[in-house]
Enzyme design. Structure first.
Site, PDB file in Angstrom:
ATOM      1  N   ASP A  37     -15.388   2.033 -10.818  1.00 14.17           N
ATOM      2  CA  ASP A  37     -16.126   3.278 -10.491  1.00 14.17           C
ATOM      3  C   ASP A  37     -17.541   3.297 -11.073  1.00 14.17           C
ATOM      4  OD1 ASP A  37     -15.197   3.823 -13.101  1.00 14.17           O
ATOM      5  OD2 ASP A  37     -14.529   5.864 -12.638  1.00 14.17           O
ATOM      6  N   ALA A 119      -2.215   9.074 -22.304  1.00 10.94           N
ATOM      7  CA  ALA A 119      -1.423   8.080 -21.569  1.00 10.94           C
ATOM      8  C   ALA A 119      -2.246   7.412 -20.466  1.00 10.94           C
ATOM      9  CB  ALA A 119      -0.172   8.742 -20.978  1.00 10.94           C
ATOM     10  N   SER A 124      -7.792  14.447 -20.647  1.00 14.56           N
ATOM     11  CA  SER A 124      -9.043  15.081 -21.101  1.00 14.56           C
ATOM     12  C   SER A 124      -9.881  15.541 -19.905  1.00 14.56           C
ATOM     13  CB  SER A 124      -9.840  14.182 -22.035  1.00 14.56           C
ATOM     14  OG  SER A 124      -9.932  12.899 -21.525  1.00 14.56           O
ATOM     15  N   ASP A 167     -11.855  10.012 -12.341  1.00 17.85           N
ATOM     16  CA  ASP A 167     -10.839  10.943 -12.835  1.00 17.85           C
ATOM     17  C   ASP A 167     -11.153  12.379 -12.429  1.00 17.85           C
ATOM     18  OD1 ASP A 167     -10.267   8.559 -14.001  1.00 17.85           O
ATOM     19  OD2 ASP A 167     -10.523   9.211 -16.063  1.00 17.85           O
TER      20      ASP A 167
HETATM   21  C1  GLA Z   1     -11.193   5.597 -17.367  1.00 23.07           C
HETATM   22  C2  GLA Z   1     -12.490   6.258 -16.885  1.00 23.07           C
HETATM   23  C3  GLA Z   1     -12.647   6.105 -15.381  1.00 23.07           C
HETATM   24  C4  GLA Z   1     -12.499   4.643 -14.971  1.00 23.07           C
HETATM   25  C5  GLA Z   1     -11.242   4.022 -15.577  1.00 23.07           C
HETATM   26  C6  GLA Z   1     -11.158   2.535 -15.324  1.00 23.07           C
HETATM   27  O1  GLA Z   1     -10.090   6.260 -16.839  1.00 23.07           O
HETATM   28  O2  GLA Z   1     -12.482   7.631 -17.204  1.00 23.07           O
HETATM   29  O3  GLA Z   1     -13.879   6.618 -14.971  1.00 23.07           O
HETATM   30  O4  GLA Z   1     -13.636   3.904 -15.329  1.00 23.07           O
HETATM   31  O5  GLA Z   1     -11.172   4.231 -16.979  1.00 23.07           O
HETATM   32  O6  GLA Z   1     -11.035   2.280 -13.968  1.00 23.07           O
END
Ligand code: GLA
Length: 377
Positions: A37, A119, A124, A167
């Site tokens: 991402d 996890a 968050s 996320d």
């Molecule tokens: C965490 C970050 C995301 C992404 C993942 C790895 O979850 O918050 O933005 O970079 O790691 O894919």
């Protein structure tokens, strides 16, 4: 006992009266597309049916009263002070919206949920997106999905991790029974409906969070940026990460080359995975998921013994189509695509072996693709 929205509302009633806003905010899973991402790549996440619940109202007190049901802990928040844990994120949200909230108004909040913390399933981000949405509704700020996204990202970056947008985007925009193909170059999306029939996605939580995970994550971000610059110094036409193709790898060496090789391959895997998911070709999708794990372990080096142990065990089972580490890595969870009928027996066998190897009680649960933030009216 799993917390529900009812638990939060009941407690809110006892402490503060009737809540003006009630929200359920999901966590996220990611089928494939890891560490892509922030490299302007593709991801294929969905929101899961595990939530943080909020019950909240405005208050005339000087500071906001926040009560965490899971931790049985109450904090009085002044946005200008420094906090740890959940209060750090919530103070950050109050601070970024400070100017939009008139007068000295504050809030009363009870929150809790069944979304495991730490996890790798974005507790968050769920906390930040959810609390910003709560504030937007309470103070009639009418923040758009895009505004909430940007604010949540800035609050979380303020807490120290240079994360991407997967996320928060998922938690805000997800739809039931669909994954989201998100193109992080221009934030365009395609919803991908799917039906796994006798299969299900299952999360296995290592229950470990290794030290320095945030530092290692930020290091990966930096290495990829410097690799891009190195390519651009030679190939002026490479305008962004997406323009990096396999033939550019020869311009790199060492860790920079390995990291970018992962990103290029992983992006390709995501696009193939979309077709396989849509057509219900679970076996081929599982193979891509396994390849993704190997690449994250060997080229991107963000796995750890606990994640490798779980992934290897699951990959050896005929009724598991695929398994890989999910999220940032160095702990967190494995996502597996497995048959529902003997899920329990496989998970129990794994839990015994995991306990023997690491002395940790494995946690696992099925996840279904759910809607993003849901308000109860
Ligand atoms: C965490 C970050 C995301 C992404 C993942 C790895 O979850 O918050 O933005 O970079 O790691 O894919």
């Amino acid at each position: 006992m799993e917390m529900t929205l009812e638990h939060c509302v009941d407690l809110f009633n006892n402490k503060f009266g009737v809540p003006a806003v009630q929200l359920s905010v999901p966590g996220r899973a990611n089928i494939i597309g890891e560490h892509t991402d922030y490299n302007q790549g593709f991801v294929l996440p969905f929101a899961i049916d595990k939530y943080i619940f909020f019950a909240a109202s405005k208050s005339d007190e000087i500071s906001s009263q926040i009560y965490s049901l899971n931790l049985d802990q109450s904090v009085s928040i002044d946005p200008d002070k420094r906090y740890e844990g959940f209060a750090k994120f919530m103070a950050g949200c109050l601070k970024v919206l400070g100017e939009n909230i008139e007068g000295d108004q504050s809030v009363n909040v009870v929150f809790g949920g069944n979304l495991p913390i730490g996890a790798g399933i974005s507790s968050s981000s769920a906390l930040c997106c959810g609390f910003l949405e709560v504030l937007s509704r309470l103070f009639e700020l009418n923040l758009s999905a895009e505004e909430i996204l940007k604010l949540a990202i800035s609050v979380e970056r303020g807490a120290g991790v240079e994360g991407g947008i997967m996320d928060q985007f998922t938690i805000i925009n997800a739809k039931e029974n669909r994954a989201i193909l998100l193109d992080c170059l221009d934030d365009s999306i395609k919803y991908v409906p799917f039906d796994l029939k006798e299969y299900s996605f299952v999360i296995f939580d290592t229950k470990v969070a290794h030290n320095l995970a945030d530092t290692a994550y930020n290091d990966r971000v930096k290495t990829c940026r410097s690799a891009l610059q190195r390519i651009q110094a030679v190939e002026k036409s490479v305008a962004n990460f997406r323009a990096i193709k396999r033939n550019h790898l020869q311009l790199l060496e060492g860790k920079e080359r390995e990291r970018i090789e992962h990103v290029v391959n992983e992006n390709e895997r995501v696009l193939v995975a979309v077709d396989l998911l849509e057509s219900g070709d679970v076996q081929s999708l599982g193979k891509l998921i396994n390849q993704s794990h190997a690449s994250l372990r060997d080229l991107y080096e963000v796995s750890c013994n606990e994640l490798d142990f779980i992934a290897a065990f699951l990959q050896g089972k005929a009724s598991v189509a695929g398994a890989r580490m999910m999220g940032g890595g160095f702990g967190g969870s494995v996502i597996a695509l497995m048959r529902k009928d003997n899920l329990e027996s496989i998970a129990k066998e794994l839990a015994l072996k995991y306990k023997a190897a690491f002395n940790i009680q494995l946690r696992y649960f099925r996840v279904n693709p759910s809607d993003g933030i849901i308000e109860r009216r």
